[in-house]
Motif scaffolding. Structure first.
Motif, mmCIF file in Angstrom:
data_model
loop_
_atom_site.group_PDB
_atom_site.id
_atom_site.type_symbol
_atom_site.label_atom_id
_atom_site.label_comp_id
_atom_site.label_asym_id
_atom_site.label_seq_id
_atom_site.Cartn_x
_atom_site.Cartn_y
_atom_site.Cartn_z
ATOM 1 N N TRP A 1 17.144 10.523 -11.311
ATOM 2 C CA TRP A 1 15.466 10.709 -11.174
ATOM 3 C C TRP A 1 15.037 11.072 -9.941
ATOM 4 C CZ3 TRP A 1 11.135 8.677 -9.313
ATOM 5 C CH2 TRP A 1 10.110 8.974 -10.365
ATOM 6 N N TRP A 2 15.403 10.147 -8.863
ATOM 7 C CA TRP A 2 15.203 10.623 -7.669
ATOM 8 C C TRP A 2 15.318 11.736 -7.055
ATOM 9 C CZ3 TRP A 2 10.833 8.615 -5.417
ATOM 10 C CH2 TRP A 2 10.650 7.331 -5.771
ATOM 11 N N ARG A 3 16.664 12.380 -7.242
ATOM 12 C CA ARG A 3 17.391 13.397 -6.522
ATOM 13 C C ARG A 3 16.334 14.682 -6.087
ATOM 14 N NH1 ARG A 3 21.534 14.374 -9.799
ATOM 15 N NH2 ARG A 3 22.472 12.682 -9.000
ATOM 16 N N PRO A 4 15.803 15.186 -7.481
ATOM 17 C CA PRO A 4 14.801 16.296 -6.925
ATOM 18 C C PRO A 4 13.444 16.008 -6.258
ATOM 19 C CG PRO A 4 14.922 15.827 -9.305
ATOM 20 C CD PRO A 4 15.921 14.901 -8.590
ATOM 21 N N ARG A 5 13.256 14.652 -6.479
ATOM 22 C CA ARG A 5 11.940 14.363 -5.888
ATOM 23 C C ARG A 5 12.156 13.716 -4.429
ATOM 24 N NH1 ARG A 5 12.406 13.044 -11.165
ATOM 25 N NH2 ARG A 5 10.576 13.410 -12.615
ATOM 26 N N LEU A 6 13.237 13.472 -3.787
ATOM 27 C CA LEU A 6 13.405 13.250 -2.413
ATOM 28 C C LEU A 6 13.761 14.550 -1.703
ATOM 29 C CD1 LEU A 6 15.564 9.769 -2.986
ATOM 30 C CD2 LEU A 6 13.629 10.056 -2.091
ATOM 31 N N LYS A 7 14.449 15.399 -2.384
ATOM 32 C CA LYS A 7 15.123 16.553 -1.546
ATOM 33 C C LYS A 7 14.145 17.027 -0.382
ATOM 34 C CE LYS A 7 17.546 21.059 -1.936
ATOM 35 N NZ LYS A 7 18.047 20.487 -0.724
ATOM 36 N N ASP B 1 0.823 -1.200 0.039
ATOM 37 C CA ASP B 1 -0.109 0.099 0.008
ATOM 38 C C ASP B 1 0.809 1.192 -0.152
ATOM 39 O OD1 ASP B 1 -1.821 2.053 0.387
ATOM 40 O OD2 ASP B 1 -2.563 1.199 2.262
ATOM 41 N N LEU B 2 1.007 1.937 -1.149
ATOM 42 C CA LEU B 2 2.058 2.938 -1.406
ATOM 43 C C LEU B 2 1.825 4.202 -0.311
ATOM 44 C CD1 LEU B 2 2.733 2.825 -5.035
ATOM 45 C CD2 LEU B 2 4.003 1.788 -3.241
ATOM 46 N N GLU B 3 0.431 4.470 -0.021
ATOM 47 C CA GLU B 3 0.139 5.412 0.681
ATOM 48 C C GLU B 3 0.498 5.209 2.111
ATOM 49 O OE1 GLU B 3 -1.357 8.255 -0.332
ATOM 50 O OE2 GLU B 3 -1.599 7.798 -2.509
ATOM 51 N N SER B 4 0.722 4.133 2.476
ATOM 52 C CA SER B 4 1.048 3.944 3.915
ATOM 53 C C SER B 4 2.547 3.659 4.404
ATOM 54 C CB SER B 4 0.613 2.224 4.207
ATOM 55 O OG SER B 4 1.254 1.105 3.661
ATOM 56 N N LEU B 5 3.245 3.915 3.410
ATOM 57 C CA LEU B 5 4.717 4.001 3.565
ATOM 58 C C LEU B 5 5.228 5.343 3.962
ATOM 59 C CD1 LEU B 5 6.128 2.058 0.220
ATOM 60 C CD2 LEU B 5 5.458 1.245 2.471
ATOM 61 N N THR B 6 6.257 5.274 4.626
ATOM 62 C CA THR B 6 6.889 6.647 5.059
ATOM 63 C C THR B 6 7.177 7.541 3.939
ATOM 64 O OG1 THR B 6 7.893 5.500 6.979
ATOM 65 C CG2 THR B 6 8.795 7.799 6.425
ATOM 66 N N PHE B 7 6.903 8.779 4.026
ATOM 67 C CA PHE B 7 6.924 9.758 2.865
ATOM 68 C C PHE B 7 5.888 9.612 2.056
ATOM 69 C CE2 PHE B 7 11.457 8.953 4.291
ATOM 70 C CZ PHE B 7 11.499 10.133 4.882
ATOM 71 N N PRO B 8 4.594 9.509 2.248
ATOM 72 C CA PRO B 8 3.397 9.212 1.453
ATOM 73 C C PRO B 8 3.442 10.131 0.241
ATOM 74 C CG PRO B 8 2.660 10.111 3.400
ATOM 75 C CD PRO B 8 3.897 10.006 3.754
ATOM 76 N N GLU B 9 4.174 11.280 0.393
ATOM 77 C CA GLU B 9 4.111 12.435 -0.864
ATOM 78 C C GLU B 9 4.775 11.543 -2.077
ATOM 79 O OE1 GLU B 9 7.194 13.798 2.353
ATOM 80 O OE2 GLU B 9 5.541 12.713 2.342
ATOM 81 N N LEU B 10 5.689 10.652 -1.729
ATOM 82 C CA LEU B 10 6.296 9.798 -2.891
ATOM 83 C C LEU B 10 5.654 8.804 -3.468
ATOM 84 C CD1 LEU B 10 9.882 9.384 -1.134
ATOM 85 C CD2 LEU B 10 9.246 11.402 -2.530
ATOM 86 N N ALA B 11 4.251 8.752 -3.159
ATOM 87 C CA ALA B 11 3.642 7.409 -3.418
ATOM 88 C C ALA B 11 3.360 7.455 -5.136
ATOM 89 C CB ALA B 11 2.296 7.591 -2.933
ATOM 90 N N GLN B 12 3.051 8.622 -5.771
ATOM 91 C CA GLN B 12 2.857 8.638 -7.093
ATOM 92 C C GLN B 12 4.282 8.404 -7.890
ATOM 93 O OE1 GLN B 12 1.623 12.489 -8.548
ATOM 94 N NE2 GLN B 12 1.637 11.880 -10.677
ATOM 95 N N HIS B 13 5.211 8.700 -7.167
ATOM 96 C CA HIS B 13 6.638 8.439 -7.988
ATOM 97 C C HIS B 13 7.028 7.004 -7.848
ATOM 98 C CE1 HIS B 13 6.833 12.883 -8.240
ATOM 99 N NE2 HIS B 13 7.161 12.865 -6.844
ATOM 100 N N ARG B 14 6.740 6.250 -6.816
ATOM 101 C CA ARG B 14 6.932 4.955 -6.441
ATOM 102 C C ARG B 14 6.023 4.111 -7.381
ATOM 103 N NH1 ARG B 14 6.451 6.096 0.057
ATOM 104 N NH2 ARG B 14 8.634 6.458 0.348
ATOM 105 N N GLU B 15 4.828 4.566 -7.480
ATOM 106 C CA GLU B 15 4.022 4.084 -8.576
ATOM 107 C C GLU B 15 4.529 3.895 -9.850
ATOM 108 O OE1 GLU B 15 0.691 1.697 -10.283
ATOM 109 O OE2 GLU B 15 1.238 2.197 -7.969
ATOM 110 N N HIS B 16 5.211 5.285 -10.288
ATOM 111 C CA HIS B 16 5.797 5.238 -11.643
ATOM 112 C C HIS B 16 6.765 4.268 -11.762
ATOM 113 C CE1 HIS B 16 6.799 7.186 -15.326
ATOM 114 N NE2 HIS B 16 8.121 7.734 -14.789
ATOM 115 N N ILE B 17 7.943 3.980 -10.885
ATOM 116 C CA ILE B 17 8.983 3.362 -10.952
ATOM 117 C C ILE B 17 8.614 2.070 -10.933
ATOM 118 C CG2 ILE B 17 11.060 2.775 -9.955
ATOM 119 C CD1 ILE B 17 11.031 5.416 -11.236
#
Length: 265
Positions: free
Chosen positions: A143-149, A21-37
Motif C-alpha cells: 500500500w505504501w510503495r507507490p505513495r512513498l516513491k 500534527d501530521l502536517e508538521s512531519l517530514t514529507f508533509p505530502e504524506l499527511a493524507q495517507h497517514r491520516e487514512h492509516i
C-alpha cells in the motif's frame, strides 16, 4: 548521505504532550495517507479480533488498545519513541549537538503507520508493523510503495543511500540501486558466516553512530562507506552493485564478538 532505518517493535510511550500534527512531519505530502492509516488502525484496534488482525500476541493488548486514541496521544521525537537494540546502540542521547543535527538531516525511519518520518519528528507510540495486512487497507508494504516513491526518490537524489532496513520495511520502498548500499551483518561461527539478528541490529546502530560522528557530510560513494566502516570493523567487505541490485556492505563480526567488547566513538 541518507540513512534508512527500520522502526523498533518496542516503543517508549510519552507520559504527556501535545497530539500529533501530521502536517508538521517530514514529507508533509504524506499527511493524507497517514491520516487514512491512523483511522484504519484505530478502528481495527477497537475490534475484538484486533490482536489477530495486527498479528501480535496477547501480552501486547495494552499497546493495541492504545492505538484507538492515537489522534489524542502525546508525542515525542521519533528517536526517543523508538527503542530496542539498534536505537540503544545508536545512542542518540549521548550524541553531540553537531551529530544530532546531522541525524536530523540524514536519518529517515520507515513506518507501517507513517510511511517514513524524520528522526526528530514528533510522533506518538503505536503498535503496527509494515508486515501487517491491515483490514480495509491491505498489505501495508504494498500500500505504501507507490505513495512513498516520489517523496523518498526526491530525498535520495544526489545522496548515497545507506540502507539499514530489515526486509519487511525495505519492501515498502526500493531505493535507487545505483546510489544505494544495503548493510548486512554476519558473524563467523565455526568457519561459517551466520546472520545473528541481535548482533546485526546492534552493529547497524553502531554504524549509524559512527557515520554521524564523521566530519563533513559523510561518505559519498560505496567505496568511501567501505573505507569508513573498515576503520571500526577491519574485515568489512563490499559487494558491488549490479544492474538491479544495490551494493552490499557486509560487516563481518569475529566468532568471539559480543556487545560488551564492541563500541564506536
Amino acid at each position: 548521505m541518507l540513512i534508512l532505518l527500520p522502526p523498533s517493535e518496542g516503543k517508549t510511550r510519552p507520559q504527556a504532550g501535545s497530539p500529533v500534527d501530521l502536517e508538521s512531519l517530514t514529507f508533509p505530502e504524506l499527511a493524507q495517507h497517514r491520516e487514512h492509516i491512523m483511522r484504519a488502525l484505530s478502528e481495527v484496534s477497537a475490534q475484538p479480533d484486533a490482536m489477530t488482525s495486527l498479528a501480535v500476541g496477547a501480552s501486547l493488548e495494552p499497546e493495541v488498545r492504545a492505538n484507538v486514541d492515537l489522534h489524542q496521544a502525546a508525542v515525542a521525537p521519533a528517536h526517543s519513541i523508538y527503542s530496542g537494540v539498534l536505537y540503544d546502540a545508536l545512542g542518540f542521547g549521548s550524541l553531540t549537538p553537531t551529530q544530532r543535527r546531522k541525524a536530523a538531516q540524514s536519518v529517515v525511519v520507515m513506518s507501517g503507520l507513517w510511511g517514513a518520518v524524520g528522526f526528530g519528528d514528533p510522533i506518538p507510540a503505536y503498535r503496527l508493523s509494515m508486515g501487517v495486512d491491515l483490514p480495509g487497507v491491505g498489505k501495508l508494504a504494498g500500500w505504501w510503495r507507490p505513495r512513498l516513491k516520489e517523496a523518498l526518490d526526491q530525498r535520495a537524489a544526489g545522496q548515497l543511500v545507506i540502507d539499514c532496513r530489515s526486509s519487511t520495511y525495505a519492501a515498502a520502498y526500493k531505493a535507487p540501486a545505483e546510489s544505494t548500499v544495503a548493510v548486512d551483518v554476519v558473524q563467523e561461527r565455526g568457519g561459517t558466516r551466520k546472520v545473528v539478528s541481535h548482533f546485526a541490529k546492534h552493529t547497524r546502530g553502531q554504524l549509524v553512530r559512527h557515520l554521524l560522528g564523521l566530519r563533513g557530510p559523510g561518505p559519498r560513494s560505496a567505496t568511501e562507506l567501505l573505507s569508513s566502516a573498515q576503520t571500526v570493523w577491519p574485515t568489512t567487505e563490499l559487494v558491488p552493485a549490479s544492474k538491479n541490485k544495490p551494493a552490499r556492505l557486509i560487516i563481518v563480526l569475529p566468532e568471539d564478538h559480543s556487545f560488551a567488547t564492541s563500541s564506536t566513538s
